[in-house]
Design a protein around this motif. Structure first.
Motif: not given
Length: 240
Positions: A103-106, A132-140, A143-148
């Motif tokens: 969270x602190x970086x992204x 720059x976001x990510x497809x995983x920020x759109x769909x989840x 193992x990436x609750x933090x990243x998503x």
């Protein structure tokens, strides 16, 4: 053109492709990086793009780093928030530190960088913020609750800020890549890559240069009527 572009995480992977594409389009480019001195030095030697070291997770470091860039090149007209990290783990095993670091970086890093160029862009009545976001920020993603969460937050942040910058000709947009053939992705086992590609309708990984071209467009004068938007560059893997 004479405009200055600053790319965070700009010396490797997608960030390096963005830095090089912006330079080719006529921008004076500065590339931020966090820790890999050898890669940064090699990138500068190969491209002529100067690199600047600081952590986007540190607000004061961002302020000082941006001041150094502006002393060398002039006011930042285009900011590309590309820096990002992963600390993957299933949620029941995820530690508070793994959550905070991502969270602190992204996400907070996007605030830290944008906040330190925002006033100047508003005063000059021109600015381009591309995150720059990510497809995983759109769909989840498993193992990436933090990243998503961080990448979804980048989209919400950009949509809100776009409404504040519009009258001052400051646009705020997002590019959400799918799986791109970076060193990190290419390092995963071949069977894992094959499983990823099987989920992508176009049948291949994306190229970093394809993301870079989207960023160059959003940074341009021609994209002045586009703000608050997300370009999904994922080969048809997810639609939003």
């Amino acid at each position: 053109m004479g405009r200055v572009a600053l790319v965070t995480g700009g010396s490797r992977g997608i960030g390096a492709a963005i830095s090089e594409a912006l330079k080719a389009a006529g921008y004076s480019v500065a590339a931020n990086y966090a820790g890999n001195d050898e890669a940064a030095q090699k990138f500068t030697a190969e491209t002529g793009i100067k690199t600047y070291k600081w952590s986007v997770a540190d607000y004061d470091a961002c302020k000082a780093g941006i001041a150094a860039v502006e002393a060398d090149l002039g006011p930042v007209d285009v900011l590309v928030n590309n820096a990002g990290i992963t600390r993957d783990a299933p949620f029941h095993k995820m530690t508070p530190q793994q959550w905070r670091e991502v969270i602190d970086t992204n996400l907070t890093g996007v605030f830290n960088m944008t906040h330190n160029v925002w006033g100047g862009m508003r005063d000059r009545k021109f600015g381009r913020i591309v995150t720059i976001s990510s497809v995983n920020g759109q769909k989840g993603q498993f193992a990436q609750a933090n990243y998503s969460a961080s990448k979804a937050g980048d989209i919400g942040f950009s949509r809100a800020l776009a409404q504040e910058g519009a009258r001052n000709n400051v646009t705020v947009n997002v590019v959400a890549p799918g799986y791109i053939a970076t060193d990190m992705v290419m390092a995963v086992p071949e069977k894992v890559r094959e499983a990823i590609i099987a989920q992508i309708p176009v049948g291949r990984l994306g190229e970093a240069t394809e993301i870079a071209r989207a960023v160059v467009f959003l940074a341009s004068d021609e994209a002045g009527f586009i703000t608050g938007s997300t370009i999904s560059a994922n080969g048809g893997q997810f639609f939003s």
